[in-house]
Design an enzyme around this catalytic site. Sequence first.
Site, PDB file in Angstrom:
ATOM      1  N   PRO A  76       0.792  -1.225   0.000  1.00 32.30           N
ATOM      2  CA  PRO A  76       0.000   0.000   0.000  1.00 32.30           C
ATOM      3  C   PRO A  76       0.830   1.284   0.000  1.00 32.30           C
ATOM      4  O   PRO A  76       1.828   1.406   0.726  1.00 32.30           O
ATOM      5  CB  PRO A  76      -0.823  -0.128   1.287  1.00 32.30           C
ATOM      6  CG  PRO A  76      -0.994  -1.609   1.452  1.00 32.30           C
ATOM      7  CD  PRO A  76       0.314  -2.200   0.995  1.00 32.30           C
ATOM      8  N   CYS A  77       0.367   2.245  -0.803  1.00 30.94           N
ATOM      9  CA  CYS A  77       1.076   3.513  -0.983  1.00 30.94           C
ATOM     10  C   CYS A  77       0.680   4.631  -0.014  1.00 30.94           C
ATOM     11  O   CYS A  77       1.510   5.504   0.273  1.00 30.94           O
ATOM     12  CB  CYS A  77       0.867   4.019  -2.414  1.00 30.94           C
ATOM     13  SG  CYS A  77       1.469   2.891  -3.685  1.00 30.94           S
ATOM     14  N   PRO A  78      -0.582   4.693   0.480  1.00 31.19           N
ATOM     15  CA  PRO A  78      -0.988   5.832   1.303  1.00 31.19           C
ATOM     16  C   PRO A  78      -0.059   6.166   2.470  1.00 31.19           C
ATOM     17  O   PRO A  78       0.096   7.355   2.789  1.00 31.19           O
ATOM     18  CB  PRO A  78      -2.386   5.422   1.788  1.00 31.19           C
ATOM     19  CG  PRO A  78      -2.914   4.564   0.687  1.00 31.19           C
ATOM     20  CD  PRO A  78      -1.719   3.778   0.217  1.00 31.19           C
ATOM     21  N   PHE A  80       2.965   6.517   2.563  1.00 34.90           N
ATOM     22  CA  PHE A  80       4.118   7.300   2.128  1.00 34.90           C
ATOM     23  C   PHE A  80       3.745   8.447   1.191  1.00 34.90           C
ATOM     24  O   PHE A  80       4.607   9.237   0.811  1.00 34.90           O
ATOM     25  CB  PHE A  80       5.128   6.380   1.424  1.00 34.90           C
ATOM     26  CG  PHE A  80       5.479   5.169   2.247  1.00 34.90           C
ATOM     27  CD1 PHE A  80       6.281   5.282   3.358  1.00 34.90           C
ATOM     28  CD2 PHE A  80       4.974   3.922   1.921  1.00 34.90           C
ATOM     29  CE1 PHE A  80       6.590   4.172   4.138  1.00 34.90           C
ATOM     30  CE2 PHE A  80       5.281   2.801   2.679  1.00 34.90           C
ATOM     31  CZ  PHE A  80       6.086   2.935   3.808  1.00 34.90           C
TER      32      PHE A  80
END
Length: 415
Positions: A76-78, A80
Site C-alpha cells: 500500500p502507498c498511502p 508514504f
Amino acid sequence: MTSLRVVEICAGAGGQALGLHKAGFEHALAVELDPTAAETLRLNTGGTVAVGDVANADVWTPADYTGIDLLAGGVPCPPFSIAGKQLGSSDERDLFAWAVEQVSVVKPRALMLENVRGLSSNRFSGYRQRVLDRLTQLGYVADWRLLHAADFGVAQLRPRFVLVAMRPEDFAYFRWPEPAAERVSVGEVLRDLMAANGWKHVDDWVKLANGIGPTLVGGSKKHGGADLGPTRAKRAWEALGVDGKGVADSAPDVDAPHPAERLPRLTVEMVARLQGWRAEDEWEFAGRKTSQYRQIGNAFPPPVAEAVGRAIRSALEHDGVAREVVDGTDVHDPVYRALAGAEGFVSMDRLVDALTEGSHASVERRLALLAQDFELEQQVTANGTKYRLGEFKGFTGQENHERHDYMNRFRSRVS
C-alpha cells in the site's frame, strides 16, 4: 526462456504480474486483498490467487514458498504519499516493513518492492535505513531507484520508488534498466482508441495531446468515483486535451465536437493503455467501470515491471560481467545509523559528527522525523540531552499490533 518462479503480494489487477510474465517469471502464487482485483488476476493469469489480507496467516503460508526465485509486490502507498499525510509506520495500512520481514521466512533469491515517490523523501530516510540494515542482517544487498514510467514507453510520468535486493553473489550482476531513447505522447498512444468510432477530429486531438500525462490516480474505496484525480491533475489533463472530470463509456462518435469546443474523456480501455497495457495483452478487467478504473489507476505499469524483472532475471542468471559489491555503504540516514549502532544513549555532539556537515538544528530535524516511526528516548544530563533509539512503531507481524484491529473494523474500506 526457462521460467523463474515468483510470489507476488498485494498483486492488484496484475500490472506487475503481466510485466514479470513478459520478463520470464511464472507465478507460484499471487495474494490480493480486493476480491474484484483478484478475479482480474484469475481471468488473465490462470494461476493460484489467494484472496485476503496478505499478513493473515489464514490466507497463505510464506514458509511454503521458501527458496522462491523472486518475492515481489506493490504494498500500500498511502502511508508514504502526500495525499495519505505521510504517516509511515503510524498508518495501519503500512506493509512495507512487514514485506521485508518475510525475507527471513521465504528466503527468496531476489526481492522487488515498489511504492510511491514519497518513500524517497527525507521524511522516510530513517525508515529506508532500517529496511537496508535489516536486509543486510538477512544476508542481502539492496538498492533503491526512482523510476519514471515515461522512460519505459508509458505515456505518463508515474514515478515509482523501487527496492531490489539479492544475495551478494547475484547482486554483483544486477544493473538497473536503462531508460528508452524516446518518450511517447498521450496522443500517439491513444490515437487508435480515440478514433475507434471514426471521430473526424482525432488528428487535431492528437496534436493537442502531444505530451506526457500526469500520474493516473486510482484512488481508494472511500473517495470518489472514476475521474483522473485531484484538481491539479485535471488541469494537466485539460492541457493535453482530456476532460478529467470522469471516465467515458466509449470513444467519441464520428460527429463528436472538435476538442476546442468540448474535450473528450478517456475510457477504461484508454486508461489501461496509458498505464502500459497493450492491445495484444488482451487483459480483461473484472467488475464495473469504477472498480476497473481503480484497479488500473493503482497498478504498477507493466513495461516498468518488465524492465526491472528482466534486470533481476539477468542478475540471477549471472549475465554479463560481475562488479564488486560493497555491502552497507548506502547510507540514507547517518543519524539513525549512529543511534541504531549504539548500546546506550548518544550525545548530540556525536550525532552532529555522524551527520558530518550537520548542526544541532539539522540533527534535531532528523530526530523529529525519526520519532514518527520509532520510539525515541531522551536523557537530560548536565552536559546536554542524549538520545536512544527505541522500538520501531511499524507492523512487522506482531500479534498485538493495532493493525489487526484496524483490518477487522475497516477491511471493506482498505484498498
